[in-house]
Design a protein around this motif. Structure first.
Motif, PDB file in Angstrom:
ATOM      1  N   LYS A 142       4.401  -9.845  -2.099  1.00 28.43           N
ATOM      2  CA  LYS A 142       3.109  -9.374  -2.126  1.00 28.43           C
ATOM      3  C   LYS A 142       3.052  -7.903  -1.096  1.00 28.43           C
ATOM      4  O   LYS A 142       1.983  -7.637  -0.850  1.00 28.43           O
ATOM      5  CB  LYS A 142       2.011 -10.269  -2.036  1.00 28.43           C
ATOM      6  CG  LYS A 142       1.803 -11.207  -2.985  1.00 28.43           C
ATOM      7  CD  LYS A 142       0.535 -11.911  -2.844  1.00 28.43           C
ATOM      8  CE  LYS A 142       0.121 -12.959  -3.934  1.00 28.43           C
ATOM      9  NZ  LYS A 142       1.195 -13.746  -4.613  1.00 28.43           N
ATOM     10  N   THR A 154      -4.580  -7.054   1.828  1.00 29.38           N
ATOM     11  CA  THR A 154      -3.469  -6.051   1.594  1.00 29.38           C
ATOM     12  C   THR A 154      -3.547  -5.066   2.766  1.00 29.38           C
ATOM     13  O   THR A 154      -4.797  -4.578   3.298  1.00 29.38           O
ATOM     14  CB  THR A 154      -3.432  -5.378   0.287  1.00 29.38           C
ATOM     15  OG1 THR A 154      -4.769  -4.685   0.086  1.00 29.38           O
ATOM     16  CG2 THR A 154      -3.662  -6.352  -0.964  1.00 29.38           C
ATOM     17  N   ASN A 157      -5.543  -1.525   1.790  1.00 31.14           N
ATOM     18  CA  ASN A 157      -7.069  -1.840   1.557  1.00 31.14           C
ATOM     19  C   ASN A 157      -7.938  -2.151   2.594  1.00 31.14           C
ATOM     20  O   ASN A 157      -9.056  -1.772   2.968  1.00 31.14           O
ATOM     21  CB  ASN A 157      -7.376  -2.718   0.467  1.00 31.14           C
ATOM     22  CG  ASN A 157      -7.020  -2.133  -1.162  1.00 31.14           C
ATOM     23  OD1 ASN A 157      -6.893  -1.005  -1.190  1.00 31.14           O
ATOM     24  ND2 ASN A 157      -6.534  -2.967  -1.799  1.00 31.14           N
ATOM     25  N   TYR A 174     -12.612  -4.159  -2.866  1.00 29.75           N
ATOM     26  CA  TYR A 174     -11.757  -5.055  -3.490  1.00 29.75           C
ATOM     27  C   TYR A 174     -11.915  -6.492  -2.929  1.00 29.75           C
ATOM     28  O   TYR A 174     -11.493  -7.411  -3.353  1.00 29.75           O
ATOM     29  CB  TYR A 174     -10.172  -4.742  -3.182  1.00 29.75           C
ATOM     30  CG  TYR A 174     -10.051  -3.231  -3.904  1.00 29.75           C
ATOM     31  CD1 TYR A 174      -9.979  -2.968  -5.169  1.00 29.75           C
ATOM     32  CD2 TYR A 174      -9.957  -2.029  -2.949  1.00 29.75           C
ATOM     33  CE1 TYR A 174      -9.812  -1.616  -5.547  1.00 29.75           C
ATOM     34  CE2 TYR A 174      -9.673  -0.684  -3.493  1.00 29.75           C
ATOM     35  CZ  TYR A 174      -9.581  -0.802  -4.780  1.00 29.75           C
ATOM     36  OH  TYR A 174      -9.516   0.613  -5.394  1.00 29.75           O
ATOM     37  N   ILE A 177      -7.327 -10.729  -0.835  1.00 24.21           N
ATOM     38  CA  ILE A 177      -6.866 -11.313  -1.919  1.00 24.21           C
ATOM     39  C   ILE A 177      -6.485 -12.968  -1.846  1.00 24.21           C
ATOM     40  O   ILE A 177      -5.813 -13.408  -2.754  1.00 24.21           O
ATOM     41  CB  ILE A 177      -5.482 -10.688  -2.202  1.00 24.21           C
ATOM     42  CG1 ILE A 177      -4.471 -10.708  -1.035  1.00 24.21           C
ATOM     43  CG2 ILE A 177      -5.766  -9.272  -2.517  1.00 24.21           C
ATOM     44  CD1 ILE A 177      -2.945 -10.287  -1.532  1.00 24.21           C
ATOM     45  N   HIS A 189      -5.929 -13.082  -5.908  1.00 20.80           N
ATOM     46  CA  HIS A 189      -5.534 -11.896  -6.556  1.00 20.80           C
ATOM     47  C   HIS A 189      -4.269 -11.639  -6.109  1.00 20.80           C
ATOM     48  O   HIS A 189      -3.656 -12.217  -5.215  1.00 20.80           O
ATOM     49  CB  HIS A 189      -6.611 -10.957  -5.984  1.00 20.80           C
ATOM     50  CG  HIS A 189      -7.819 -10.852  -6.524  1.00 20.80           C
ATOM     51  ND1 HIS A 189      -8.951 -11.384  -5.943  1.00 20.80           N
ATOM     52  CD2 HIS A 189      -8.562 -10.246  -7.366  1.00 20.80           C
ATOM     53  CE1 HIS A 189     -10.155 -11.433  -6.528  1.00 20.80           C
ATOM     54  NE2 HIS A 189      -9.919 -10.588  -7.334  1.00 20.80           N
ATOM     55  N   THR A 190      -3.536 -10.673  -6.934  1.00 17.42           N
ATOM     56  CA  THR A 190      -2.212 -10.305  -6.567  1.00 17.42           C
ATOM     57  C   THR A 190      -2.188  -8.743  -6.668  1.00 17.42           C
ATOM     58  O   THR A 190      -2.889  -8.142  -7.741  1.00 17.42           O
ATOM     59  CB  THR A 190      -1.150 -10.824  -7.738  1.00 17.42           C
ATOM     60  OG1 THR A 190      -1.315 -12.098  -7.695  1.00 17.42           O
ATOM     61  CG2 THR A 190       0.057 -10.159  -7.573  1.00 17.42           C
ATOM     62  N   PRO A 191      -1.615  -8.081  -5.911  1.00 13.26           N
ATOM     63  CA  PRO A 191      -1.442  -6.501  -5.884  1.00 13.26           C
ATOM     64  C   PRO A 191      -0.985  -6.094  -7.200  1.00 13.26           C
ATOM     65  O   PRO A 191       0.359  -6.621  -7.447  1.00 13.26           O
ATOM     66  CB  PRO A 191      -0.868  -6.107  -4.723  1.00 13.26           C
ATOM     67  CG  PRO A 191      -1.068  -7.404  -3.808  1.00 13.26           C
ATOM     68  CD  PRO A 191      -0.838  -8.421  -4.705  1.00 13.26           C
ATOM     69  N   ALA A 192      -1.431  -5.025  -7.786  1.00 10.96           N
ATOM     70  CA  ALA A 192      -0.660  -4.696  -9.098  1.00 10.96           C
ATOM     71  C   ALA A 192       0.260  -3.862  -8.955  1.00 10.96           C
ATOM     72  O   ALA A 192       1.322  -3.962  -9.779  1.00 10.96           O
ATOM     73  CB  ALA A 192      -1.737  -3.762  -9.908  1.00 10.96           C
ATOM     74  N   LYS A 193       0.512  -3.037  -7.899  1.00  9.55           N
ATOM     75  CA  LYS A 193       1.643  -2.187  -7.622  1.00  9.55           C
ATOM     76  C   LYS A 193       1.847  -2.043  -6.209  1.00  9.55           C
ATOM     77  O   LYS A 193       0.815  -2.096  -5.359  1.00  9.55           O
ATOM     78  CB  LYS A 193       1.646  -0.937  -8.420  1.00  9.55           C
ATOM     79  CG  LYS A 193       0.495   0.147  -8.205  1.00  9.55           C
ATOM     80  CD  LYS A 193       0.714   1.313  -8.867  1.00  9.55           C
ATOM     81  CE  LYS A 193       0.326   0.612 -10.384  1.00  9.55           C
ATOM     82  NZ  LYS A 193       0.198   2.125 -11.167  1.00  9.55           N
ATOM     83  N   ARG A 194       3.056  -1.603  -5.689  1.00 10.32           N
ATOM     84  CA  ARG A 194       3.187  -1.067  -4.274  1.00 10.32           C
ATOM     85  C   ARG A 194       4.063   0.079  -4.193  1.00 10.32           C
ATOM     86  O   ARG A 194       5.173   0.318  -4.667  1.00 10.32           O
ATOM     87  CB  ARG A 194       3.830  -2.510  -3.414  1.00 10.32           C
ATOM     88  CG  ARG A 194       4.220  -2.147  -2.071  1.00 10.32           C
ATOM     89  CD  ARG A 194       5.029  -3.515  -1.428  1.00 10.32           C
ATOM     90  NE  ARG A 194       5.490  -3.247  -0.354  1.00 10.32           N
ATOM     91  CZ  ARG A 194       6.494  -3.710   0.387  1.00 10.32           C
ATOM     92  NH1 ARG A 194       7.189  -4.507  -0.280  1.00 10.32           N
ATOM     93  NH2 ARG A 194       6.780  -3.340   1.675  1.00 10.32           N
ATOM     94  N   THR A 322      -0.814   7.359  -6.864  1.00 10.31           N
ATOM     95  CA  THR A 322      -0.314   6.097  -7.380  1.00 10.31           C
ATOM     96  C   THR A 322      -1.008   4.669  -6.878  1.00 10.31           C
ATOM     97  O   THR A 322      -1.632   4.920  -5.549  1.00 10.31           O
ATOM     98  CB  THR A 322       1.154   6.123  -6.535  1.00 10.31           C
ATOM     99  OG1 THR A 322       1.901   7.095  -6.985  1.00 10.31           O
ATOM    100  CG2 THR A 322       1.857   4.507  -6.962  1.00 10.31           C
TER     101      THR A 322
END
Length: 322
Positions: A142, A154, A157, A174, A177, A189-194, A322
């Motif tokens: 994550k 995260t 954020n 947000y 998470i 929650h899970t981050p969509a991308k990194r 991104t």
């Protein structure tokens, strides 16, 4: 039992208050008494890497920290990492680690708003919560996470929102998470991308400026006379600036110095909505790079990292969306 590295860098979490109310670094880290109580959670290895107030942290030290963490993960087969850090620049260190540290092991950054001997000290509890999170299977992959006050955020954020309240770290728009409870660690929650960039050093100088009413080109022109490689502007609202600074921004961009736009608002993103002089649309047409919700201090770090990979304005714009 998971093997967790607890690496100290200093900050309030490692300080004590004297009889006059002055908080200063302590020669012996007061968290050692808490470390001893973590044996039921994980097998803990301690690294007293730094002992500095967080305003003394620099991007170079952050890069060195990333190298040290990666080396120790690879050489000691660690399952997770906890970094203790002062809260003033905690979000910046966490975010830069997230940008350049290419490991999937949980990396948790934590700190404290109250020194170790203050009434209601939050450092020991935050450390325990951070170790629990680092030892959690669900934290794997994550990215770098920030854990304070039983909340998991995260690195991208989270931001410090209050100068002294222990609930200072929040993620505008947000939220956290996950949470840490007496029963365990729960992610909702899970981050969509990194983003992750393979760099070994940061050599670019990037300046951060906040807009204000009546701002003129003087400050920007003065800064442009120095050897800067990029500029981040905290704009009004959705991404608007005083028209008086537009010529100075144009001069910078024509010299090949990228200008990145963020909002000075607590929440929201910049957009090319307004078409008046100084509005977001005119800035976009000028070649200003728009971000996707980063605050100013994190956009500065990302631009420093991105400039190690490319100077192309279009490529930089793609990276920032991104």
């Amino acid at each position: 039992m998971k093997k967790i590295l607890v690496l100290h860098t200093g900050g309030t979490i490692a300080m004590q208050e004297d009889e006059h109310g002055a908080v200063t670094p302590n020669l012996v880290n007061p968290l050692y008494s808490t470390i001893e109580s973590l044996s039921s959670i994980a097998s803990v290895v301690v690294d007293d890497y730094l002992n500095i107030p967080s305003p003394h942290m620099t991007p170079s030290l952050m890069v060195n920290l990333a190298h040290r963490l990666k080396e120790r993960v690879e050489s000691e087969q660690l399952d997770g990492i906890v970094v203790t850090h002062g809260t003033d620049t905690l979000e910046e260190t966490a975010y830069l680690l997230d940008l350049i540290l290419d490991i999937n092991n949980p990396v948790i950054v934590t700190g404290a708003m109250r020194s170790s001997n203050e009434l209601g000290s939050d450092g020991p509890h935050n450390l325990i919560s951070a170790v629990k999170t680092a030892a959690s299977e669900d934290a794997y992959g994550k990215g770098v996470l920030v854990v304070l006050n039983d909340e998991i955020h995260t690195a991208k954020n989270v931001t410090k929102t209050h100068s002294s309240n222990i609930a200072t770290f929040q993620s505008p728009q947000y939220g956290p998470i996950g949470i840490v409870t007496k029963r365990g660690v729960n992610f909702h929650h899970t981050p969509a991308k990194r983003d992750c960039y393979a760099i070994t050093s940061l050599e670019k100088r990037v300046v951060l400026l906040k807009t204000y009413t009546g701002m003129d080109a003087t400050t920007i022109d003065a800064i442009s006379e120095t050897s800067i490689h990029g500029l981040v502007i905290e704009a009004f609202g959705q991404g608007n600036v005083p028209p008086t600074i537009m010529p100075a921004l144009d001069r910078l961009i024509n010299r090949g110095i990228p200008v990145v736009l963020v909002s000075r608002c607590f929440s929201g993103i910049v957009q090319d909505t307004y078409a008046y002089d100084g509005g977001g649309r005119t800035l976009k047409e000028l070649g200003v790079i728009f971000t996707n919700g980063l605050n100013g201090q994190k956009a500065r770090l990302k631009l420093m990292v991105a400039l190690e990979k490319t100077n192309d304005n279009d490529q930089l714009q793609t990276l920032f969306l991104t």
